[in-house]
Design an enzyme around this catalytic site. Sequence first.
Site, PDB file in Angstrom:
ATOM      1  N   ARG A  76       0.834  -1.198   0.000  1.00 29.82           N
ATOM      2  CA  ARG A  76       0.000   0.000   0.000  1.00 29.82           C
ATOM      3  C   ARG A  76       0.870   1.250   0.000  1.00 29.82           C
ATOM      4  NH1 ARG A  76      -4.263  -1.309   4.354  1.00 29.82           N
ATOM      5  NH2 ARG A  76      -4.316  -3.541   4.106  1.00 29.82           N
TER       6      ARG A  76
ATOM      7  N   ARG B 232      -4.789   5.932  -0.084  1.00 25.87           N
ATOM      8  CA  ARG B 232      -5.657   7.069   0.217  1.00 25.87           C
ATOM      9  C   ARG B 232      -4.926   8.267   0.787  1.00 25.87           C
ATOM     10  NH1 ARG B 232      -9.951   3.289   3.170  1.00 25.87           N
ATOM     11  NH2 ARG B 232      -7.914   2.570   3.849  1.00 25.87           N
TER      12      ARG B 232
ATOM     13  N   ARG C 184     -10.225   7.551  -6.915  1.00 28.76           N
ATOM     14  CA  ARG C 184     -11.159   6.633  -6.253  1.00 28.76           C
ATOM     15  C   ARG C 184     -12.576   7.198  -6.189  1.00 28.76           C
ATOM     16  NH1 ARG C 184     -12.743   3.421  -4.397  1.00 28.76           N
ATOM     17  NH2 ARG C 184     -12.173   2.586  -2.363  1.00 28.76           N
TER      18      ARG C 184
ATOM     19  N   ASP D  17      -4.726  -6.079  -5.458  1.00 28.58           N
ATOM     20  CA  ASP D  17      -5.120  -6.504  -4.123  1.00 28.58           C
ATOM     21  C   ASP D  17      -4.905  -8.003  -4.050  1.00 28.58           C
ATOM     22  OD1 ASP D  17      -6.609  -5.261  -1.614  1.00 28.58           O
ATOM     23  OD2 ASP D  17      -7.209  -7.339  -1.842  1.00 28.58           O
TER      24      ASP D  17
ATOM     25  N   TYR E  72      -9.622 -14.660   4.893  1.00 31.87           N
ATOM     26  CA  TYR E  72     -10.759 -13.932   4.304  1.00 31.87           C
ATOM     27  C   TYR E  72     -11.793 -14.884   3.726  1.00 31.87           C
ATOM     28  CZ  TYR E  72      -8.005  -9.675   4.783  1.00 31.87           C
ATOM     29  OH  TYR E  72      -7.289  -8.632   5.284  1.00 31.87           O
TER      30      TYR E  72
HETATM   31  O1  CP3 Z   1       1.265  -0.056  -2.681  1.00 38.57           O
HETATM   32  C1  CP3 Z   1       0.514  -0.418  -3.585  1.00 38.57           C
HETATM   33  O2  CP3 Z   1       0.222   0.313  -4.518  1.00 38.57           O
HETATM   34  C2  CP3 Z   1       0.025  -1.841  -3.577  1.00 38.57           C
HETATM   35  C3  CP3 Z   1      -1.382  -2.004  -3.402  1.00 38.57           C
HETATM   36  C4  CP3 Z   1      -1.955  -3.057  -2.495  1.00 38.57           C
HETATM   37  C5  CP3 Z   1      -3.311  -3.020  -2.143  1.00 38.57           C
HETATM   38  N1  CP3 Z   1      -3.605  -4.110  -1.406  1.00 38.57           N
HETATM   39  C6  CP3 Z   1      -4.281  -1.997  -2.574  1.00 38.57           C
HETATM   40  C7  CP3 Z   1      -5.294  -1.629  -1.570  1.00 38.57           C
HETATM   41  C8  CP3 Z   1      -1.406  -4.195  -1.923  1.00 38.57           C
HETATM   42  C9  CP3 Z   1       0.017  -4.704  -1.968  1.00 38.57           C
HETATM   43  C10 CP3 Z   1      -2.463  -4.847  -1.232  1.00 38.57           C
HETATM   44  C11 CP3 Z   1      -2.320  -6.130  -0.567  1.00 38.57           C
HETATM   45  C12 CP3 Z   1      -3.304  -6.474   0.469  1.00 38.57           C
HETATM   46  N2  CP3 Z   1      -4.661  -6.343   0.418  1.00 38.57           N
HETATM   47  C13 CP3 Z   1      -2.965  -7.105   1.679  1.00 38.57           C
HETATM   48  C14 CP3 Z   1      -1.594  -7.494   2.078  1.00 38.57           C
HETATM   49  C15 CP3 Z   1      -0.808  -6.313   2.561  1.00 38.57           C
HETATM   50  C16 CP3 Z   1      -1.312  -5.688   3.827  1.00 38.57           C
HETATM   51  O3  CP3 Z   1      -1.666  -4.516   3.750  1.00 38.57           O
HETATM   52  O4  CP3 Z   1      -1.330  -6.352   4.863  1.00 38.57           O
HETATM   53  C17 CP3 Z   1      -4.164  -7.307   2.403  1.00 38.57           C
HETATM   54  C18 CP3 Z   1      -4.284  -7.911   3.763  1.00 38.57           C
HETATM   55  C19 CP3 Z   1      -5.218  -6.847   1.585  1.00 38.57           C
HETATM   56  C20 CP3 Z   1      -6.673  -6.872   1.895  1.00 38.57           C
HETATM   57  C21 CP3 Z   1      -7.158  -5.475   2.029  1.00 38.57           C
HETATM   58  N3  CP3 Z   1      -7.443  -4.680   0.935  1.00 38.57           N
HETATM   59  C22 CP3 Z   1      -7.373  -4.712   3.201  1.00 38.57           C
HETATM   60  C23 CP3 Z   1      -7.185  -5.215   4.608  1.00 38.57           C
HETATM   61  C24 CP3 Z   1      -7.774  -3.427   2.801  1.00 38.57           C
HETATM   62  C25 CP3 Z   1      -8.049  -2.207   3.669  1.00 38.57           C
HETATM   63  C26 CP3 Z   1      -9.461  -1.777   3.736  1.00 38.57           C
HETATM   64  C27 CP3 Z   1      -9.544  -0.296   4.076  1.00 38.57           C
HETATM   65  O5  CP3 Z   1     -10.283   0.398   3.378  1.00 38.57           O
HETATM   66  O6  CP3 Z   1      -8.907   0.142   5.037  1.00 38.57           O
HETATM   67  C28 CP3 Z   1      -7.817  -3.433   1.407  1.00 38.57           C
HETATM   68  C29 CP3 Z   1      -8.162  -2.306   0.546  1.00 38.57           C
HETATM   69  C30 CP3 Z   1      -7.009  -1.755  -0.177  1.00 38.57           C
HETATM   70  N4  CP3 Z   1      -6.200  -2.478  -0.996  1.00 38.57           N
HETATM   71  C31 CP3 Z   1      -6.612  -0.400  -0.192  1.00 38.57           C
HETATM   72  C32 CP3 Z   1      -5.536  -0.316  -1.095  1.00 38.57           C
HETATM   73  C33 CP3 Z   1      -4.781   0.915  -1.547  1.00 38.57           C
HETATM   74  C34 CP3 Z   1      -7.282   0.729   0.593  1.00 38.57           C
HETATM   75  C35 CP3 Z   1      -7.707   1.912  -0.190  1.00 38.57           C
HETATM   76  C36 CP3 Z   1      -8.905   1.812  -1.079  1.00 38.57           C
HETATM   77  O7  CP3 Z   1      -9.942   1.237  -0.702  1.00 38.57           O
HETATM   78  O8  CP3 Z   1      -8.810   2.379  -2.168  1.00 38.57           O
END
Ligand code: CP3
Length: 321
Positions: A2, A6, A15, A51, A127
């Site tokens: 990430r 955001r 977004r 993701d 999940y």
């Molecule tokens: O840095 C990057 O550009 C890579 C993008 C990336 C995302 N998810 C985009 C994302 C990566 C590497 C992930 C992996 C991911 N997704 C993991 C493993 C890494 C970690 O953070 O532990 C996990 C557990 C997920 C599952 C997931 N997706 C979660 C727990 C969330 C957060 C929910 C929230 O809104 O707080 C997501 C959503 C997510 N994936 C976001 C991003 C940028 C949040 C922003 C959005 O909704 O646009």
Amino acid sequence: MRQAGRYQPEYRALRERYSLLQIALNPALATEVTVRPVEAFGVDAAILFSDIMVPLGPLGIRYEIQEGVGPVVPDPIRTGAQVARLGELDPARDLPMVLEAVERIVARLHGVPLIGFAGAPFTLASYLVEGQPTRQYVATKRLMWSDPATWGALMDVLAETAVRYLTAQIRAGAQAVQLFDSWAGALSPADYRQYVLPATRRIFAGLAELGVPRIYFGVGTGSLLELMQATGADVVGVDWRTPLPEARRRLGPGTALQGNLDPVALLAPWPVLAAAADRILTAMRGDYAFVFNLGHGVLPETDPEQVRRLVAYVHDRGGAA
Ligand code: CP3
């Protein structure tokens, strides 16, 4: 991880028009979002914007990514029959847009490496079995302990999916891969060894001959570091709860370490953040198998200016960010 997200105003603006998955599955948008942190902050590597759930759709799993929640699976997987019905991922057939994004990103980065990634079997299973993010992993552990055959079959499907997906990303140009096991720290070492290590080890073995660095990441995994090393990964992620010199002592010189700044430190006043970065750089000075990184993803509350300043600071001190 990430690295894009955001905390960036331009990501938030995008977004408003597109969902996370629409961005991840559109080569042009995924390229812009992936490349942006490299251009804005000068980090030494990009991570593919996607993701961990993306390769599961083609297996026949319905899911959503809910803002502020995370992945939600409306029909959680709890039985052997459900696991037996899962399909097989063929990345070129099922996710050509991701591979096209990888190609475009690599062309845009002019030599800055792109890290491809996939979710690890335990974290994905959490999940799939819970149906949503969880604190206690009750349904996951219940399945693992009460129906080890179904659990093992699920681990096998997820390991095979990760090998195929990461192999395709590497062939499309990714110069390193990272396997995200964000929630493996929920397991005791004994349970990790018995129920998770075999499938995770198969992933790294399946990627070995492709010759790119293979990173294994977890959070709260201080008690699992030796087992994470035993997966065969080239690089092991260390979170901020474990001092890096301790990780180095425990793992010896043959495994690279990555970490371990607390992402919340980016919200601290600059002198506090700089001091936290200094402690890491000083502790690892002269260790040539160390990658400075955050212990987890950048938080949405983060000021992008702090990220830029941190990267510049780490570079000034002669390291890599
Ligand atoms: O840095 C990057 O550009 C890579 C993008 C990336 C995302 N998810 C985009 C994302 C990566 C590497 C992930 C992996 C991911 N997704 C993991 C493993 C890494 C970690 O953070 O532990 C996990 C557990 C997920 C599952 C997931 N997706 C979660 C727990 C969330 C957060 C929910 C929230 O809104 O707080 C997501 C959503 C997510 N994936 C976001 C991003 C940028 C949040 C922003 C959005 O909704 O646009």
